[in-house]
Write a protein that holds these residues in place. Structure first.
Motif, PDB file in Angstrom:
ATOM      1  N   HIS A   1     -62.946-124.766  -6.979  1.00  0.00           N
ATOM      2  CA  HIS A   1     -63.780-124.939  -5.789  1.00  0.00           C
ATOM      3  C   HIS A   1     -65.252-124.634  -6.107  1.00  0.00           C
ATOM      4  N   VAL A   2     -65.500-123.575  -6.846  1.00  0.00           N
ATOM      5  CA  VAL A   2     -66.878-123.207  -7.204  1.00  0.00           C
ATOM      6  C   VAL A   2     -67.479-124.241  -8.151  1.00  0.00           C
ATOM      7  N   ILE A   3     -66.696-124.750  -9.092  1.00  0.00           N
ATOM      8  CA  ILE A   3     -67.207-125.803  -9.981  1.00  0.00           C
ATOM      9  C   ILE A   3     -67.526-127.053  -9.172  1.00  0.00           C
ATOM     10  N   TYR A   4     -66.687-127.352  -8.184  1.00  0.00           N
ATOM     11  CA  TYR A   4     -66.858-128.565  -7.390  1.00  0.00           C
ATOM     12  C   TYR A   4     -68.101-128.489  -6.504  1.00  0.00           C
ATOM     13  N   TYR A   5     -68.277-127.377  -5.794  1.00  0.00           N
ATOM     14  CA  TYR A   5     -69.382-127.267  -4.841  1.00  0.00           C
ATOM     15  C   TYR A   5     -70.542-126.396  -5.340  1.00  0.00           C
ATOM     16  N   GLY A   6     -70.270-125.451  -6.204  1.00  0.00           N
ATOM     17  CA  GLY A   6     -71.274-124.455  -6.551  1.00  0.00           C
ATOM     18  C   GLY A   6     -71.222-123.319  -5.539  1.00  0.00           C
TER      19      GLY A   6
ATOM     20  N   HIS B   1     -71.075-128.609 -10.387  1.00  0.00           N
ATOM     21  CA  HIS B   1     -70.896-129.278 -11.669  1.00  0.00           C
ATOM     22  C   HIS B   1     -69.948-130.471 -11.529  1.00  0.00           C
ATOM     23  N   ALA B   2     -69.733-130.913 -10.295  1.00  0.00           N
ATOM     24  CA  ALA B   2     -68.825-132.035 -10.060  1.00  0.00           C
ATOM     25  C   ALA B   2     -69.364-133.322 -10.663  1.00  0.00           C
ATOM     26  N   GLY B   3     -70.673-133.440 -10.795  1.00  0.00           N
ATOM     27  CA  GLY B   3     -71.258-134.639 -11.387  1.00  0.00           C
ATOM     28  C   GLY B   3     -71.153-134.659 -12.899  1.00  0.00           C
ATOM     29  N   GLN B   4     -71.013-133.481 -13.523  1.00  0.00           N
ATOM     30  CA  GLN B   4     -70.927-133.417 -14.974  1.00  0.00           C
ATOM     31  C   GLN B   4     -69.486-133.415 -15.476  1.00  0.00           C
ATOM     32  N   LEU B   5     -68.586-132.877 -14.666  1.00  0.00           N
ATOM     33  CA  LEU B   5     -67.191-132.746 -15.089  1.00  0.00           C
ATOM     34  C   LEU B   5     -66.285-133.557 -14.162  1.00  0.00           C
ATOM     35  N   ASN B   6     -65.410-134.350 -14.743  1.00  0.00           N
ATOM     36  CA  ASN B   6     -64.457-135.077 -13.905  1.00  0.00           C
ATOM     37  C   ASN B   6     -63.344-134.129 -13.474  1.00  0.00           C
ATOM     38  N   GLU B   7     -62.411-134.621 -12.684  1.00  0.00           N
ATOM     39  CA  GLU B   7     -61.382-133.757 -12.107  1.00  0.00           C
ATOM     40  C   GLU B   7     -60.549-133.061 -13.180  1.00  0.00           C
TER      41      GLU B   7
ATOM     42  N   TRP C   1     -60.316-128.904 -14.070  1.00  0.00           N
ATOM     43  CA  TRP C   1     -59.081-128.120 -14.155  1.00  0.00           C
ATOM     44  C   TRP C   1     -58.929-127.470 -15.525  1.00  0.00           C
ATOM     45  N   GLN C   2     -59.397-128.137 -16.562  1.00  0.00           N
ATOM     46  CA  GLN C   2     -59.347-127.520 -17.899  1.00  0.00           C
ATOM     47  C   GLN C   2     -60.232-126.272 -17.949  1.00  0.00           C
ATOM     48  N   VAL C   3     -61.425-126.365 -17.390  1.00  0.00           N
ATOM     49  CA  VAL C   3     -62.324-125.209 -17.357  1.00  0.00           C
ATOM     50  C   VAL C   3     -61.730-124.106 -16.492  1.00  0.00           C
ATOM     51  N   SER C   4     -61.123-124.466 -15.372  1.00  0.00           N
ATOM     52  CA  SER C   4     -60.493-123.470 -14.497  1.00  0.00           C
ATOM     53  C   SER C   4     -59.382-122.725 -15.226  1.00  0.00           C
ATOM     54  N   ALA C   5     -58.584-123.453 -15.990  1.00  0.00           N
ATOM     55  CA  ALA C   5     -57.514-122.814 -16.759  1.00  0.00           C
ATOM     56  C   ALA C   5     -58.093-121.869 -17.808  1.00  0.00           C
ATOM     57  N   TYR C   6     -59.181-122.270 -18.454  1.00  0.00           N
ATOM     58  CA  TYR C   6     -59.801-121.412 -19.459  1.00  0.00           C
ATOM     59  C   TYR C   6     -60.408-120.167 -18.819  1.00  0.00           C
ATOM     60  N   VAL C   7     -61.046-120.322 -17.665  1.00  0.00           N
ATOM     61  CA  VAL C   7     -61.622-119.167 -16.965  1.00  0.00           C
ATOM     62  C   VAL C   7     -60.524-118.196 -16.552  1.00  0.00           C
ATOM     63  N   THR C   8     -59.386-118.733 -16.145  1.00  0.00           N
ATOM     64  CA  THR C   8     -58.254-117.873 -15.795  1.00  0.00           C
ATOM     65  C   THR C   8     -57.796-117.065 -17.011  1.00  0.00           C
ATOM     66  N   GLU C   9     -57.790-117.687 -18.182  1.00  0.00           N
ATOM     67  CA  GLU C   9     -57.442-116.960 -19.408  1.00  0.00           C
ATOM     68  C   GLU C   9     -58.487-115.897 -19.735  1.00  0.00           C
ATOM     69  N   LEU C  10     -59.767-116.226 -19.553  1.00  0.00           N
ATOM     70  CA  LEU C  10     -60.823-115.221 -19.774  1.00  0.00           C
ATOM     71  C   LEU C  10     -60.648-114.039 -18.836  1.00  0.00           C
ATOM     72  N   LYS C  11     -60.299-114.317 -17.593  1.00  0.00           N
ATOM     73  CA  LYS C  11     -60.078-113.260 -16.598  1.00  0.00           C
ATOM     74  C   LYS C  11     -58.938-112.351 -17.048  1.00  0.00           C
ATOM     75  N   LYS C  12     -57.854-112.940 -17.549  1.00  0.00           N
ATOM     76  CA  LYS C  12     -56.723-112.140 -18.035  1.00  0.00           C
ATOM     77  C   LYS C  12     -57.144-111.253 -19.205  1.00  0.00           C
TER      78      LYS C  12
END
Length: 190
Positions: free
Chosen positions: A146-151, A158-164, A168-179
């Motif tokens: 949601h934050v990547i989509y809207y800021g 970053h919705a204009g730079q990253l496709n759907e 989701w790939q970045v979201s999965a990586y951020v989730t791993e960083l959080k862990k």
């Protein structure tokens, strides 16, 4: 002998047709639109439609090809709803953490840091202050998407730079960083 005469007549006929050509005047054109293009303006009026604007507007309720509407609004309530309900459509085999790391390094690490600790190069140079660490926040893959989509706040969309899929790939990586950050925090607390 007949074939030789025929080929001579054919050659004479060809020379006659090409020899009569005047380079200063154009020849007769059967389909002139193919040789002389007609210039059209992008939004000019057209006689093809009774209402010239109707050709420019998509039909009501239509969705552009390849575009999936995002159901959560750009509000705090939309953020909370995405945080609770939005899940990645990618299964575990489709998640590519290497691609997520690469995209994170390009778009996110300058502010959030390579480790997600909020110590990116722009934070170190004091261009932006108060960039949160992922360890300090309760985040999910849905809230990250949601934050990547809207800021949010000073972070732009970053919705204009990253496709759907890339989001989701970045979201999965951020989730791993959080862990990893949570694991480090728990190890330091013990």
């Amino acid at each position: 002998m007949k074939g030789v005469k025929f080929s001579r007549y054919l050659l004479l006929g060809f020379l006659f047709l090409t020899g009569c050509q005047n380079k200063k005047k154009p020849n007769y054109q059967l389909f002139p639109d193919m040789y002389e293009p007609i210039g059209y303006e992008a939004y000019q009026e057209s006689a093809a439609f009774r209402d010239s604007i109707s050709a420019l507007e998509p039909p009501p309720g239509s969705i552009h090809r390849g575009w999936n509407p995002y159901p959560y609004p750009n509000t705090n309530e939309g953020y909370q709803e995405a945080k609770l309900n939005l899940v990645s459509p990618l299964d575990s085999l489709e998640i590519d953490l290497a691609q997520g790391r690469e995209l994170y390094g390009i778009y996110c690490a300058v502010c959030h840091g390579e480790q997600g600790d909020g110590q990116g190069i722009l934070m170190q140079r004091e261009k932006f202050l108060g960039i949160p660490s992922y360890a300090d926040r309760e985040i999910t893959a849905g809230s990250t998407y949601h934050v990547i989509y809207y800021g949010i706040n000073a972070m732009g969309s970053h919705a204009g730079q990253l496709n759907e899929n890339e989001r989701w790939q970045v979201s999965a990586y951020v989730t791993e960083l959080k862990k990893e950050l949570d694991h480090q925090a728990n190890s330091n607390a013990e």
